[in-house]
Write a protein that holds these residues in place. Structure first.
Motif, PDB file in Angstrom:
ATOM      1  N   GLY A 183       3.857   0.918  -3.658  1.00 20.41           N
ATOM      2  CA  GLY A 183       3.672  -0.625  -4.307  1.00 20.41           C
ATOM      3  C   GLY A 183       4.527  -1.446  -3.559  1.00 20.41           C
ATOM      4  O   GLY A 183       5.165  -1.321  -2.531  1.00 20.41           O
ATOM      5  N   CYS A 184       4.518  -2.849  -4.210  1.00 20.81           N
ATOM      6  CA  CYS A 184       5.091  -4.066  -3.575  1.00 20.81           C
ATOM      7  C   CYS A 184       6.737  -4.137  -3.794  1.00 20.81           C
ATOM      8  O   CYS A 184       6.845  -4.752  -5.005  1.00 20.81           O
ATOM      9  N   ASP A 185       7.402  -3.220  -2.837  1.00 24.58           N
ATOM     10  CA  ASP A 185       8.847  -2.837  -3.445  1.00 24.58           C
ATOM     11  C   ASP A 185       9.767  -3.356  -2.342  1.00 24.58           C
ATOM     12  O   ASP A 185      11.005  -2.851  -2.143  1.00 24.58           O
ATOM     13  N   GLY A 186       9.432  -3.737  -1.087  1.00 23.15           N
ATOM     14  CA  GLY A 186      10.198  -4.393  -0.047  1.00 23.15           C
ATOM     15  C   GLY A 186      10.750  -3.054   0.696  1.00 23.15           C
ATOM     16  O   GLY A 186      11.605  -3.099   1.695  1.00 23.15           O
ATOM     17  N   SER A 187      10.168  -1.905   0.650  1.00 25.70           N
ATOM     18  CA  SER A 187      10.479  -0.973   1.383  1.00 25.70           C
ATOM     19  C   SER A 187      10.246  -0.996   2.915  1.00 25.70           C
ATOM     20  O   SER A 187      10.934  -0.272   3.657  1.00 25.70           O
ATOM     21  N   VAL A 188       9.076  -1.545   3.252  1.00 28.28           N
ATOM     22  CA  VAL A 188       8.772  -1.653   4.487  1.00 28.28           C
ATOM     23  C   VAL A 188       9.939  -2.347   5.451  1.00 28.28           C
ATOM     24  O   VAL A 188       9.926  -2.482   6.644  1.00 28.28           O
ATOM     25  N   LEU A 189      10.671  -3.371   4.865  1.00 25.75           N
ATOM     26  CA  LEU A 189      11.890  -4.093   5.333  1.00 25.75           C
ATOM     27  C   LEU A 189      13.261  -2.858   5.712  1.00 25.75           C
ATOM     28  O   LEU A 189      13.966  -3.507   6.239  1.00 25.75           O
ATOM     29  N   ILE A 249      -0.927   6.842   4.615  1.00 27.08           N
ATOM     30  CA  ILE A 249      -1.659   5.878   3.796  1.00 27.08           C
ATOM     31  C   ILE A 249      -2.372   4.921   4.682  1.00 27.08           C
ATOM     32  O   ILE A 249      -3.478   4.701   4.922  1.00 27.08           O
ATOM     33  N   MET A 250      -1.449   4.340   5.758  1.00 28.91           N
ATOM     34  CA  MET A 250      -1.900   3.174   6.472  1.00 28.91           C
ATOM     35  C   MET A 250      -2.865   3.509   7.548  1.00 28.91           C
ATOM     36  O   MET A 250      -2.911   4.495   8.175  1.00 28.91           O
ATOM     37  N   LEU A 298       0.253  -4.430  -7.427  1.00 30.16           N
ATOM     38  CA  LEU A 298       0.472  -2.897  -7.042  1.00 30.16           C
ATOM     39  C   LEU A 298       2.197  -2.420  -7.246  1.00 30.16           C
ATOM     40  O   LEU A 298       2.844  -3.165  -6.461  1.00 30.16           O
ATOM     41  N   GLN A 299       2.443  -1.858  -7.956  1.00 29.22           N
ATOM     42  CA  GLN A 299       3.760  -1.283  -8.148  1.00 29.22           C
ATOM     43  C   GLN A 299       4.053   0.207  -8.523  1.00 29.22           C
ATOM     44  O   GLN A 299       2.937   0.807  -8.936  1.00 29.22           O
ATOM     45  N   SER A 300       5.036   0.682  -8.180  1.00 31.71           N
ATOM     46  CA  SER A 300       5.202   2.225  -8.153  1.00 31.71           C
ATOM     47  C   SER A 300       6.083   2.684  -9.435  1.00 31.71           C
ATOM     48  O   SER A 300       5.747   3.717  -9.872  1.00 31.71           O
ATOM     49  N   PHE A 317       0.845  -1.076  -0.063  1.00 29.26           N
ATOM     50  CA  PHE A 317       0.047  -0.123  -0.065  1.00 29.26           C
ATOM     51  C   PHE A 317       0.698   1.143  -0.004  1.00 29.26           C
ATOM     52  O   PHE A 317       0.327   2.396  -0.362  1.00 29.26           O
ATOM     53  N   VAL A 318       2.062   0.937   0.265  1.00 33.18           N
ATOM     54  CA  VAL A 318       2.893   2.374   0.318  1.00 33.18           C
ATOM     55  C   VAL A 318       3.981   2.392  -0.756  1.00 33.18           C
ATOM     56  O   VAL A 318       4.823   1.489  -0.748  1.00 33.18           O
TER      57      VAL A 318
END
Length: 337
Positions: free
Chosen positions: A74-80, A163-164, A309-311, A71-72
């Motif tokens: 796109g699905c890009d592993g940024s949350v990690l 967003i969250m 979802l992708q950025s 949700f932030v």
């Protein structure tokens, strides 16, 4: 030619729109690693299985990373990504700091993959595979996942905060949020069923128990016996880090979550609101509470859509899921110059 101000606005809008479009996004494929890392999916599944044996709650925590990541931007592993001197990470965002955990499981998966096929499998794809396996290992459905994502070069705490949703969110807020990502009401209700497994902290429900909507009273949409149980688990002034299951079968992925909502036994406000506060979501909660197969099918569809979802932004395959490959060099240059 557009004025500079209009060009800047156009670029900003394009960046947000690209999340919902494949115009610049990398094509995702089934069996993406069949040649470059043929054992990738089995490696992820085995590490997840071991993690589940060590701590059953951990796989549910890993599964939730997909929602918080995708949700932030796109699905890009940024949350990690860990916070650095030059970047505020998403892990410390208001909606994440009290809810996300088990990052060490992702680290373990990445280490195993790097030993077998270094520099091939992205952290973003690890989240997608591990989320699927968390569901399947807990008794839920299994599905094939499209892969081929790249990892973000940076994280955005501000975007995550914007967003969250919080545990206090109501059905209308959640419907509006999901619609921003072309996810339907059915997707919302089905994906909320991810709370079929795992636990949440007392911190997330204290307001429901003692001050719903600033009233100084508990949420009226709560079964009295369940309320007494939560009072004992989360007493006023007690330890807010104590956890409770988000449904009555927290280690089994099933439709009990929806049955609990119908009986006014939802743990989080953002869950119970789907039954208590909106006629459109209530109909779906009732349906899924009596038809587990329908829930499973809708859940798979929602997870696949969310995974798309992708950025469209430039990415890489991180060697360490916690930092961008050039992070140390960038930090050094910033300090020097």
């Amino acid at each position: 030619m557009l004025p500079l101000r209009n060009i800047s606005l156009f670029i900003s809008l394009l960046c947000h729109a690209s999340l919902l479009s494949s115009l610049f996004a990398k094509e995702l494929e089934l069996g993406y690693y069949s040649d470059t890392c043929p054992d990738a999916e089995s490696i992820v599944r085995e590490v997840m299985r071991r993690a589940m044996v060590r701590e059953p709650r951990s796989v549910a925590s890993v599964m939730r990373l997909q929602f918080h990541d995708c949700f932030v931007n796109g699905c890009d592993g940024s949350v990690l990504m860990d916070e650095t001197e030059t970047m505020l990470g998403e892990k410390e965002a208001l909606s994440n700091i009290n809810s996300l955990r088990s990052f060490e499981v992702i680290d373990e998966i990445k280490e195993a993959l790097e030993e077998n096929c270094p520099g091939v499998v992205s952290c973003a794809d690890i989240i997608i595979m591990a989320s699927r396996d968390a569901v399947a290992l807990s008794g839920g459905p299994y599905w094939n996942v499209k892969l081929g994502r790249e990892d973000s070069l940076y994280a955005s705490q501000d975007d995550s905060n914007d967003i969250m949703p919080s545990p206090r969110a109501n059905a209308t807020m959640l419907i509006d949020l999901f619609s921003r990502f072309n996810l339907t009401i059915t997707d919302l209700v089905a994906l909320s069923g991810s709370h079929s497994i795992g636990e949440a902290r007392c911190f997330s429900i204290m307001f429901r128990l003692y001050n719903q909507s600033g009233s100084g009273r508990p949420d009226p949409n709560m079964d009295s016996k369940f309320r007494n149980k939560l009072d004992s688990l989360c007493p006023r002034g007690g330890d807010e880090n104590v956890t409770g299951g988000m449904d009555s079968t927290p280690v089994k992925f099933d439709n009990q979550y929806f049955k609990d909502l119908v009986q006014l036994r939802g743990f989080l406000n953002s869950d119970q609101t789907l039954f208590s506060d909106n006629i459109r979501t209530r109909k779906l909660v009732k349906k899924f509470s009596t038809d587990q197969e329908a829930f499973f099918k809708a859940f798979i569809k929602g997870m696949v859509k969310m995974g798309d979802l992708q950025s469209g932004r430039k990415g890489e395959i991180r060697r360490n899921c916690r930092v961008a490959n050039n992070q140390r060099e960038d930090d050094f240059l910033i300090r020097v110059f």
